[in-house]
Scaffold this motif. Structure first.
Motif, PDB file in Angstrom:
ATOM      1  N   ARG A  27      48.345  46.743  45.329  1.00  0.00           N
ATOM      2  CA  ARG A  27      48.927  46.035  44.192  1.00  0.00           C
ATOM      3  C   ARG A  27      47.842  45.789  43.138  1.00  0.00           C
ATOM      4  N   GLU A  28      48.262  45.709  41.904  1.00  0.00           N
ATOM      5  CA  GLU A  28      47.305  45.598  40.800  1.00  0.00           C
ATOM      6  C   GLU A  28      46.375  44.400  40.967  1.00  0.00           C
ATOM      7  N   GLU A  29      46.921  43.242  41.338  1.00  0.00           N
ATOM      8  CA  GLU A  29      46.082  42.050  41.481  1.00  0.00           C
ATOM      9  C   GLU A  29      45.069  42.219  42.610  1.00  0.00           C
ATOM     10  N   GLU A  30      45.498  42.796  43.741  1.00  0.00           N
ATOM     11  CA  GLU A  30      44.589  43.030  44.864  1.00  0.00           C
ATOM     12  C   GLU A  30      43.477  43.996  44.471  1.00  0.00           C
ATOM     13  N   LEU A  31      43.846  45.025  43.735  1.00  0.00           N
ATOM     14  CA  LEU A  31      42.861  46.025  43.307  1.00  0.00           C
ATOM     15  C   LEU A  31      41.850  45.405  42.340  1.00  0.00           C
ATOM     16  N   ALA A  32      42.331  44.592  41.416  1.00  0.00           N
ATOM     17  CA  ALA A  32      41.430  43.923  40.468  1.00  0.00           C
ATOM     18  C   ALA A  32      40.473  42.987  41.196  1.00  0.00           C
ATOM     19  N   ASN A  33      40.997  42.247  42.168  1.00  0.00           N
ATOM     20  CA  ASN A  33      40.140  41.332  42.934  1.00  0.00           C
ATOM     21  C   ASN A  33      39.096  42.081  43.742  1.00  0.00           C
ATOM     22  N   LEU A  34      39.498  43.217  44.311  1.00  0.00           N
ATOM     23  CA  LEU A  34      38.557  44.031  45.093  1.00  0.00           C
ATOM     24  C   LEU A  34      37.415  44.527  44.205  1.00  0.00           C
ATOM     25  N   ILE A  35      37.768  45.037  43.035  1.00  0.00           N
ATOM     26  CA  ILE A  35      36.750  45.578  42.125  1.00  0.00           C
ATOM     27  C   ILE A  35      35.817  44.474  41.638  1.00  0.00           C
ATOM     28  N   TYR A  36      36.378  43.295  41.417  1.00  0.00           N
ATOM     29  CA  TYR A  36      35.547  42.175  40.955  1.00  0.00           C
ATOM     30  C   TYR A  36      34.651  41.644  42.063  1.00  0.00           C
ATOM     31  N   LEU A  37      35.202  41.494  43.271  1.00  0.00           N
ATOM     32  CA  LEU A  37      34.447  40.902  44.377  1.00  0.00           C
ATOM     33  C   LEU A  37      33.341  41.831  44.871  1.00  0.00           C
ATOM     34  N   TYR A  38      33.677  43.078  45.128  1.00  0.00           N
ATOM     35  CA  TYR A  38      32.712  44.012  45.714  1.00  0.00           C
ATOM     36  C   TYR A  38      31.864  44.747  44.679  1.00  0.00           C
ATOM     37  N   GLY A  39      32.377  44.845  43.453  1.00  0.00           N
ATOM     38  CA  GLY A  39      31.632  45.564  42.418  1.00  0.00           C
ATOM     39  C   GLY A  39      31.036  44.648  41.372  1.00  0.00           C
ATOM     40  N   GLU A  40      31.431  43.361  41.384  1.00  0.00           N
ATOM     41  CA  GLU A  40      30.989  42.404  40.365  1.00  0.00           C
ATOM     42  C   GLU A  40      31.212  42.976  38.968  1.00  0.00           C
ATOM     43  N   GLU A  41      32.394  43.606  38.819  1.00  0.00           N
ATOM     44  CA  GLU A  41      32.766  44.283  37.581  1.00  0.00           C
ATOM     45  C   GLU A  41      33.545  43.328  36.674  1.00  0.00           C
ATOM     46  N   LYS A  42      33.006  43.054  35.489  1.00  0.00           N
ATOM     47  CA  LYS A  42      33.629  42.079  34.593  1.00  0.00           C
ATOM     48  C   LYS A  42      34.917  42.593  33.959  1.00  0.00           C
ATOM     49  N   PHE A  43      35.118  43.903  33.942  1.00  0.00           N
ATOM     50  CA  PHE A  43      36.361  44.456  33.395  1.00  0.00           C
ATOM     51  C   PHE A  43      37.317  44.892  34.507  1.00  0.00           C
ATOM     52  N   SER A  44      37.246  44.206  35.636  1.00  0.00           N
ATOM     53  CA  SER A  44      38.031  44.615  36.801  1.00  0.00           C
ATOM     54  C   SER A  44      39.539  44.606  36.522  1.00  0.00           C
ATOM     55  N   ARG A  45      40.033  43.603  35.802  1.00  0.00           N
ATOM     56  CA  ARG A  45      41.471  43.511  35.573  1.00  0.00           C
ATOM     57  C   ARG A  45      41.942  44.599  34.614  1.00  0.00           C
ATOM     58  N   ARG A  46      41.138  44.880  33.619  1.00  0.00           N
ATOM     59  CA  ARG A  46      41.481  45.954  32.692  1.00  0.00           C
ATOM     60  C   ARG A  46      41.501  47.297  33.424  1.00  0.00           C
ATOM     61  N   ILE A  47      40.514  47.520  34.278  1.00  0.00           N
ATOM     62  CA  ILE A  47      40.426  48.786  35.016  1.00  0.00           C
ATOM     63  C   ILE A  47      41.594  48.917  35.996  1.00  0.00           C
ATOM     64  N   ALA A  48      41.905  47.837  36.729  1.00  0.00           N
ATOM     65  CA  ALA A  48      43.007  47.886  37.687  1.00  0.00           C
ATOM     66  C   ALA A  48      44.336  48.153  36.981  1.00  0.00           C
ATOM     67  N   HIS A  49      44.536  47.529  35.829  1.00  0.00           N
ATOM     68  CA  HIS A  49      45.778  47.750  35.082  1.00  0.00           C
ATOM     69  C   HIS A  49      45.911  49.208  34.653  1.00  0.00           C
ATOM     70  N   ARG A  50      44.819  49.787  34.202  1.00  0.00           N
ATOM     71  CA  ARG A  50      44.855  51.203  33.773  1.00  0.00           C
ATOM     72  C   ARG A  50      45.105  52.132  34.956  1.00  0.00           C
ATOM     73  N   ILE A  51      44.521  51.805  36.103  1.00  0.00           N
ATOM     74  CA  ILE A  51      44.752  52.607  37.302  1.00  0.00           C
ATOM     75  C   ILE A  51      46.231  52.600  37.669  1.00  0.00           C
ATOM     76  N   VAL A  52      46.844  51.433  37.642  1.00  0.00           N
ATOM     77  CA  VAL A  52      48.261  51.311  37.997  1.00  0.00           C
ATOM     78  C   VAL A  52      49.133  52.077  37.001  1.00  0.00           C
ATOM     79  N   GLU A  53      48.796  52.006  35.716  1.00  0.00           N
ATOM     80  CA  GLU A  53      49.522  52.779  34.704  1.00  0.00           C
ATOM     81  C   GLU A  53      49.418  54.275  34.991  1.00  0.00           C
TER      82      GLU A  53
END
Length: 329
Positions: A148-174
């Motif tokens: 799910r988009e929220e889970e993916l964004a959280n994963l990218i932020y937690l493990y990658g410390e990526e500040k654009f995690s939500r933007r990236i997760a949204h684009r992946i889902v699109e």
């Protein structure tokens, strides 16, 4: 055989983990918990003639390369194909308890350059990222296409410390709604396109942190570290040394906190009115500050730039309280 990976902090490892002193018998045993192509093991076996090493790696492909490279050392070199957490949980009875243990928690350059499993955003490869190619675990493609988009964004932020995690997760889902994301290049390209222009040409590629996050998640890298360190430490003979090389803050925080607990006089929980742990430190912390690479090493081997080595010497066994406050993900 062409060697792809250059071992990091090699001289500091040889210095800080040298099998020299009254705690080390003539036949000394070391465990290389992350063997890779065998760079650290090769150096230790070459320098210390009485040393025997057990090399662990979950990837049978890279371990075959290490077997070929280290064959010159004969029966001084032993191999275990599997995960280090499994190894330390059920230490093989045929081996003596080790005097030395080394963890190098980085990923071998071989996996980026030669494995063909999508570890690198520089190549167009299947998006796999499993260190064990025979594993039935989910691949990076499974996570990218099914979470799910929220889970993916959280994963990218937690493990990658990526500040654009939500933007990236949204684009992946699109993107995946049109077609499944199957390759490393497809993922890297969509990340590159969705981040701000100022972020695209920074010190690292904008897909770096997302790829790190997916690799960590696929291989459960952080989740297994605390218990594996604990089991490994307790296997050491008294006076033995444990060294860990980390490459990013999430790993280093776990190691630092565990080593700090080992060096405390008391680790009883606050609710315990009277000390029950013995009130004695389990280890001497040899590296009060982590050992990093020299400028010369960074110039010669750029992946070493973020490496940190921490080393402790065992006094006596630790208990489960020494894992309190040690973060696992």
């Amino acid at each position: 055989m062409e060697i792809v990976h250059t071992p990091v902090l090699l001289q500091p490892c040889l210095d800080w983990l040298s099998p020299i002193g009254e705690s080390f018998e003539k036949d000394c045993w070391m465990v290389d918990s992350t063997l890779g192509e065998g760079g650290h093991s090769n150096a230790f076996l070459s320098k210390f003639n009485s040393l025997n090493i057990i090399g662990i790696d979950a990837d049978s492909v890279i371990q075959a390369r290490a077997r070929e490279r280290l064959s010159v050392f004969g029966d001084r070199m032993h191999f275990y194909n599997g995960w280090f957490n499994d190894f330390y949980e059920s230490y093989p009875a045929q081996y003596p308890k080790p005097n030395l243990i080394l963890f190098d928690l980085g990923i071998s350059v071989f996996h980026y350059e030669k494995s063909g499993r999508g570890f690198s955003f520089r190549y167009d490869e299947p998006l796999d990222m499993r260190l064990d190619p025979n594993s039935e675990k989910e691949s990076a493609a499974d996570l990218v296409n099914d979470m799910r988009e929220e889970e993916l964004a959280n994963l990218i932020y937690l493990y990658g410390e990526e500040k654009f995690s939500r933007r990236i997760a949204h684009r992946i889902v699109e993107a995946r709604s049109a077609s499944r994301i199957q390759t490393s290049k497809a993922l890297a390209d969509l990340i590159f396109d969705v981040v701000p222009g100022s972020y695209r040409y920074g010190a690292i590629h904008p897909a770096t942190r997302t790829f790190q996050a997916l690799r960590i998640a696929v291989n459960s890298e952080l989740r297994h570290i605390p218990q594996a360190l604990h089991n490994a430490f307790n296997l050491l003979i008294p006076g033995g040394k444990l060294g860990v090389i980390t490459f990013h803050s999430l790993e280093d925080r776990i190691v630092k906190n565990y080593f700090r607990n080992l060096g405390k006089q008391c680790v009883c929980p606050p609710e315990v009115a009277q000390c029950r742990c013995g009130g004695n430190a389990c280890a001497e912390i040899l590296t009060r500050k982590p050992i990093g690479p020299t400028e010369e090493e960074i110039k010669a081997n750029s992946p070493s730039r973020s490496a940190k080595l921490r080393v402790v010497r065992k006094i006596h066994d630790a208990n489960e309280n020494h894992l309190l406050g040690v973060e696992g993900y």
